[in-house]
Structure formats: structure tokens, C-alpha cells
Scaffold this active site. Sequence first.
Site, PDB file in Angstrom:
ATOM      1  N   GLU A 168       0.831  -1.214   0.000  1.00 28.83           N
ATOM      2  CA  GLU A 168       0.000   0.000   0.000  1.00 28.83           C
ATOM      3  C   GLU A 168       0.862   1.259   0.000  1.00 28.83           C
ATOM      4  OE1 GLU A 168      -2.860  -0.379   3.216  1.00 28.83           O
ATOM      5  OE2 GLU A 168      -4.231  -1.463   1.900  1.00 28.83           O
ATOM      6  N   GLU A 366      -5.914  -8.219  -1.012  1.00 23.66           N
ATOM      7  CA  GLU A 366      -6.631  -7.953   0.242  1.00 23.66           C
ATOM      8  C   GLU A 366      -8.038  -7.515  -0.096  1.00 23.66           C
ATOM      9  OE1 GLU A 366      -4.882  -5.275   3.139  1.00 23.66           O
ATOM     10  OE2 GLU A 366      -2.875  -5.956   2.634  1.00 23.66           O
TER      11      GLU A 366
HETATM   12  P1  P53 Z   1      -6.995  -2.521   9.484  1.00 18.69           P
HETATM   13  C1  P53 Z   1      -5.825   2.084   5.368  1.00 18.69           C
HETATM   14  C2  P53 Z   1      -6.700   1.991   4.289  1.00 18.69           C
HETATM   15  C3  P53 Z   1      -6.877   0.781   3.648  1.00 18.69           C
HETATM   16  C4  P53 Z   1      -6.169  -0.347   4.069  1.00 18.69           C
HETATM   17  O1  P53 Z   1      -6.795  -2.572   7.903  1.00 18.69           O
HETATM   18  C5  P53 Z   1      -5.285  -0.235   5.123  1.00 18.69           C
HETATM   19  C6  P53 Z   1      -5.115   0.977   5.774  1.00 18.69           C
HETATM   20  C7  P53 Z   1      -4.185   1.079   6.935  1.00 18.69           C
HETATM   21  O2  P53 Z   1      -4.847   0.755   8.124  1.00 18.69           O
HETATM   22  O3  P53 Z   1      -4.518  -1.259   5.543  1.00 18.69           O
HETATM   23  C8  P53 Z   1      -4.518  -2.522   4.900  1.00 18.69           C
HETATM   24  O4  P53 Z   1      -6.185  -3.635  10.046  1.00 18.69           O
HETATM   25  C9  P53 Z   1      -3.196  -3.174   5.231  1.00 18.69           C
HETATM   26  C10 P53 Z   1      -3.293  -4.274   6.240  1.00 18.69           C
HETATM   27  C11 P53 Z   1      -4.451  -3.995   7.184  1.00 18.69           C
HETATM   28  C12 P53 Z   1      -5.733  -4.043   6.372  1.00 18.69           C
HETATM   29  O5  P53 Z   1      -5.696  -3.138   5.293  1.00 18.69           O
HETATM   30  O6  P53 Z   1      -6.508  -1.177   9.881  1.00 18.69           O
HETATM   31  O7  P53 Z   1      -2.481  -3.619   4.095  1.00 18.69           O
HETATM   32  O8  P53 Z   1      -2.042  -4.404   6.890  1.00 18.69           O
HETATM   33  O9  P53 Z   1      -4.529  -4.862   8.260  1.00 18.69           O
HETATM   34  C13 P53 Z   1      -6.961  -3.767   7.203  1.00 18.69           C
HETATM   35  O10 P53 Z   1      -8.459  -2.715   9.723  1.00 18.69           O
END
Ligand code: P53
Length: 467
Positions: A168, A366
Site C-alpha cells: 500500500e 486484500e
Molecule cells: P486494518 C488504510 C486503508 C486501507 C487499508 O486494515 C489499510 C489501511 C491502513 O490501516 O490497511 C490494509 O487492520 C493493510 C493491512 C491492514 C488491512 O488493510 O486497519 O495492508 O495491513 O490490516 C486492514 O483494519
Amino acid sequence: MWGGAVAAHQFEGGWQEGHKGISIADVMTSGDAHTERTITDGVQPGNNYPNHEAIDFYHHYKEDIKLFAEMGFKCFRTSIAWTRIFPNGDEATPNEEGLAFYDDVFAECKKYGIEPIVTLSHFEIPFHLIQEYGGFRNRKMIDFFVKFADVCFNRYHDQVKYWMTFNEINNQTNYNNEFLLYTNSGIKVEPGEDAEALMFQAAHYELVASSIAVQHAHQIDPSMQVGCMIAMVPLYPLDSKPSDIMMAEKAMQKRYWFADVHAHGEYPVFMEAYFAKKGFRPDITDADRYNLAHGTVDYIGFSYYMSKTVRATDDNPDYDYEDHTGDIQNPFLENSEWGWSVDPEGLRYGMNWMYDRYHLPQFIVENGFGARDTVVDGKVHDDYRIDYLRQHIEQMKKAILDDGIPVIGYTPWAAIDIVSAGTGQMEKRYGFIHVDKDDQGKGTMNRLKKDSFYWYKQVIASQGEDL
Ligand code: P53
């Protein structure tokens, strides 16, 4: 390839096992939906650092991979904790114990025919590199990253075919957010510094480091495929008002130029024009431009969780996109407890938008729904998670079958419950497998199959037909 995803710092634990060094994730405390995580100056006693133990995959990896195999995973995305391989980041030789750990993890995957998919830098920069060199504000970071990448490519090229460089990388578009700039680039902004200028410089060094790594991977073993990793959060105009359309267009440019450089090997003209307008003079050399042009990525890896909505305002006549510009509630969408909109069609939109622009295969690495789960009589009825994933898989199918977009794989977030990156919580859960641990770090760590576990198993077995 169907599978699931995680990141080392969010699930491995074992933060001091096998001579692992301290990473930036090890100095972040726990927060919640309304409280930011605090970044401390090193590991300080008395704080709750949820990533230190996480779900202790370090000692549970055989049990956990067996469960992934039971679901029918064809692939499994994780990251290699940089600090297991180079505990401080600037050593001359890698740490053999760390390398051996991933030999074991990948061998365990292969035992079940699961293809490991690896991110090199997933919010895990060695803390020593922050203290000693200032993180990615320093050009020396290119060499440290490339050395780490080379060691991984040489060691694991027989086991790992699909790689991504920086997770990201475009989160730091929101450079005023302390967490996002720190996790991407290891930068803490000092008073009087221009956060935006720092961000563009750091991102440039990362893009160059990525392009060199891509070239090395292809030299070491041409069968390796190296992608970028972009957080795809489409930015919609609030209205059909032309200035809202223009605002959304400029915001998309500002959020996705990183992918333009990764895929096209050069800065887009709008970024060069923006640097000139702002008077930014990033340190970009001819050698850098050569590397960017010669190290373009093989595929677009991306996350998709939500969309955001923007509108034009009188105080922003140049349509500059910043964090707050994208905080407008979309009247057609609902949000999760953490304020993330649920927008399945946005996945298809984002995929089309990127395919039009890059003409590269895509890997959805993801996609998932963070929610509280309750265990009742040894079961977790997470139909809300199943609904979310079903609707997104339906849109992915349309993107593949109706729009013709080549997709390498789909690895939802997360294979198993892990520590949330953004909040440090355990109770913002994403997994198909429940882990008995709460936000205070208490629990048995027992693994329990949720309803979504059985549902996803059937989705994989039917190749997405039985949703
Ligand atoms: P969490 C921001 C916006 C979109 C995805 O996020 C993001 C973030 C940063 O928080 O993170 C990604 O755990 C990231 C993972 C993360 C997952 O999305 O904050 O690549 O490490 O765990 C979900 O709910």
C-alpha cells in the site's frame, strides 16, 4: 488462485525470537476506532504493544497452515519480517535463524500445495533504520531495501514465484496522518518540516528501490513475478457538478500516480507539473529515471476495502487532494463500525479503472470486512462477513467474465484473525478462523473455525460458483 492474506507483523508474534530486531510495528501501541495508535520512542515499559505477541503464528504455524489447507487455499499471502532477516537493517550479513524460519513456513505451505505470495515491506521497517538514518527520508534506504530483497530472492526463488515490493505504497498520500507516513516510510515529521515534501521524496526512494528489486529478481530467476501493491480506494465525485468530477479526477491522480510510476516507469506529466507548481525539487537523478524505466512491475497487486467520496469547494480551487477531502459520506453507502464504506461495485470500478490505465494482470491481495465477532456455544455466526465477501466475489467475477480483466488470484483479508494495522485491536476481526484473544491481550489463543470458514471452503471447491 484462491487463498488468504496476512502480514508478518500482525500475526507472527515472536518479536524477539530467533534474534529478530525491533521493527516500527513493535513501537506502536494499541488504539481503537476513535483513538490513534501511539508511536513510542523505542519500546517503553508499561505500554501494550499488540504486535509483540500477536497471534503467535511463530509457534503455531504448522497448525495454522493445516487449517488454511483444510479450507482449500491454493495460495497464501504473507510478508517476510525485514527484522528477522536484517535485525537492524544495516548489517553486512543476514540472520540465518530468520531465514530458516521462512524456509520452514514455505516448506509447510508446499506440503499442502499452497503457493506462498510474499510482500517484502509491509509496515515493518527496522526501527534502527529510523533512528540512525531517518527512514526513507534518506537515500541510503534504497541500498538497505535492495540488499534485503536480494537475500530473499536468492534464498526463496524456488519456493516463491509471486512477490510485491511495498505494501500500500500510496497510503501516504494522506501525509498529514502520522500513522500512514510512519508505516509506509518510517518518517516522523518534526516541527517546521513540510510533510508533503518529505512524503514525495520518500516515495521516490521507495519507487526507485522497487524498480531495482524488480530488475534483480528478473536476473536472479526470470520465472519470478514482481508486482506493486496499491491501496485501491476509488474516489467518487459527490455530484454530477463538473467541478466535483474534476475534483475526483485530480484526487484519483494524486492517489494513484505511484502505480503510474511502478507500471509505466516514469512520472506522469501531472506530477511533474505539480512539483513545478509547488516548487518541490525532489532528489531525482538520471540513474533513478533509468532504473524506474527498466524495473516496471509484472502485475498490479492491490487491496480493496472501500470507496471514498470527494467534492469541490471554494477554498480549494486547484483541486488539491488531502485526507479530509475524501471524508464525505456517500449517501448511497453504509459504513462499518470503523467508518469504512461497504461498496462491492467499487471493486469492479477500481479494477476497470486500473486495467484501462496499466493493461497489466491484477492480483486482489486484500479484501475483507473488519467486525466484532461473538462466540456462542463454540460457534461464530459471521454471516455479515460472508455477505461482504460474496458481494465482492460477484463483482470480481463480472470484472473477469464481463470486462475481460486478467486476475491472478484473490486472497481475502484475513486468513485468520490478527492484530488490526490501523487500530492495533484484536477485536476488529477479519479472519475465517477465530483466535481467542482480546484487546487487552488476554485469551487462550485457541483457533476456532467460523461459519465463513466452511462457506469459503465451498467457494474454493466450486471455483466461485457456489456462493
Ligand atoms: P486494518 C488504510 C486503508 C486501507 C487499508 O486494515 C489499510 C489501511 C491502513 O490501516 O490497511 C490494509 O487492520 C493493510 C493491512 C491492514 C488491512 O488493510 O486497519 O495492508 O495491513 O490490516 C486492514 O483494519
